[in-house]
Design an enzyme around this catalytic site. Sequence first.
Site, PDB file in Angstrom:
ATOM      1  N   SER A  33      -9.390   1.627   3.327  1.00  5.75           N
ATOM      2  CA  SER A  33      -8.642   2.398   2.357  1.00  5.75           C
ATOM      3  C   SER A  33      -7.639   1.563   1.548  1.00  5.75           C
ATOM      4  O   SER A  33      -7.060   2.051   0.577  1.00  5.75           O
ATOM      5  CB  SER A  33      -7.880   3.518   3.084  1.00  5.75           C
ATOM      6  N   SER A  57      -9.673  -0.659   7.630  1.00  6.55           N
ATOM      7  CA  SER A  57      -9.164  -0.575   6.259  1.00  6.55           C
ATOM      8  C   SER A  57      -8.263  -1.719   5.824  1.00  6.55           C
ATOM      9  O   SER A  57      -7.811  -1.734   4.675  1.00  6.55           O
ATOM     10  CB  SER A  57      -8.428   0.753   6.062  1.00  6.55           C
ATOM     11  N   LYS A  84       0.843  -1.194   0.000  1.00 14.39           N
ATOM     12  CA  LYS A  84       0.000   0.000   0.000  1.00 14.39           C
ATOM     13  C   LYS A  84       0.878   1.242   0.000  1.00 14.39           C
ATOM     14  O   LYS A  84       1.878   1.313   0.744  1.00 14.39           O
ATOM     15  CB  LYS A  84      -0.899  -0.028   1.236  1.00 14.39           C
TER      16      LYS A  84
END
Length: 533
Positions: free
Chosen positions: A180, A204, A105
């Site tokens: 997210s 998330s 990420k």
Amino acid sequence: MRLSRVLLIAAAFTSAAHTFTRAAELDLSTATILDLQKAYDAGLTSEKVVEVYLKRIAAYDQAGPKLNAILTLHPKALELARALDAERKAKGPRSLMHGVPVLVKDNYDTFDLATTGGAKALAGTVPFRDAFTIARLRAAGAIILAKTNLDEFARGATGTSSLGGQVLNPYNLEKIPGGSSGGSGAGVTALFGWVGLGTETGSSIRNPSTKANLVGFAPSEGLVSRAGIIPISITYDRAGPMARSVTDAAITMSIMAGTDASDLFSYKGLGKTPSDNYLSSLKKDGLKGARIGVVRELFGTEDADKPAVELIEAAIKKLKDAGAVVIDPLPVGANLWDLVRETNYGNAENRVALEAYFASRGPQFPIKTIPDLVKGGVIGRLQKRYDEEQSAAEPTGNAEYIAKLEGRFVLQKFVHELMDRWQVDVLVYPHETKPVRTIADAVPNKGETPTPPNDARSRVAGNGNRISTASGMPAMTVPAGFNTDGVPVGLEILARLYDEPTLIKVAYAYEQANPQRKLPATTPLLGIEKITY
């Protein structure tokens, strides 16, 4: 430490590994890290595995459905793989992660790739050092294959950023992928990499993992350092793996965990990680005699919840059939949703955490303050939020903030006492039962002015359960099937603080009893994923 001892341990737990279709074939869509290491030992190269992933990214992220999960490919991925192959041949593997391609990420610092948080304001900015977790993975021999798209600065649940645009859900291209960590979720499930890294302040890791038919592992607070990760909250932020199996999530977590002086929260997890990479927890019969409490207060009860709830009911039956003692319903004696809502860090931590991160990037970093960030370019929905946080009171001496943190400890104590009272090993409930919103509904103007869920929707059970978030206790979501819109549903399992071994044991045994992994129809096999060697 070289892998000789670890491989001996792995051999003792061969029941944790899947068997090969043929003696000299590895199926990337079903294999675990244990299978991969066996194939490497027999002559497969990590270079070949990376080549397959790069071809799938080209076919499905840059073309085809254009999932938009990848922000940056590592330009030297094949070179890194070749070097690790040579090292393995000369010296043996470093760990079970040697040669494993990882999707990261893009809020984890990487010294050789830009770290942007998905914001145009940070485009092209490369940190001078790795995040603690990235350094541990590299030291273990993992290959950082790519950085993934995300909700900008991890502030959202739709998978939308100003730099990367909209991530699509591979199971239903019209639905949000969750956030997210939406890019890591979409990327791992579409076979763009072996495992992915996510972060969460709310849910998330678990939310996009659920929507991507993955295992999402949110660890106990303090088990994994957050140093070198773009922050939101000092107290709530967590980092963890997203994987296609409990085995892979557990092995990756064993490498990520560690005590770090740059994140003093990590001293809470000192000595809490076993030396065997959690392999002893991967027991197919791990549900026999396990005591499991079903938290009915966290189930949705509206008509829209029914299809997902039916899948969770079937999952609970699988737990019973596999030998678990299921207390259903578990008498809670309190409204957990009210307790969770009263437990929050508010806005007090955001500015100080983010500006401390900016300072950690060094004097040449172009962003020093939140106003600098907004001026440099962020997605529209963050501007108002950052204005509010810029004017928020400092945490020190902030009575409202202190009361909220005390509420977290009250909740943590309450849940532990509840589990002790009923002598349960874990709690289970759906991660989410509300139908997943469409991108058109959730992000009507390309991410600039997203429509939030209405009050009724956001406050009822079944819409993104956050008991793990509020308590800091470890949780794992495991696939439970597919809703009527084709989007996956996940069973969430919660354990006591630092009892990751029990969490993994229950999750692994459930996964073996109720396998629900399926490759998305939008990203079918290309005929290269079954690698012979």
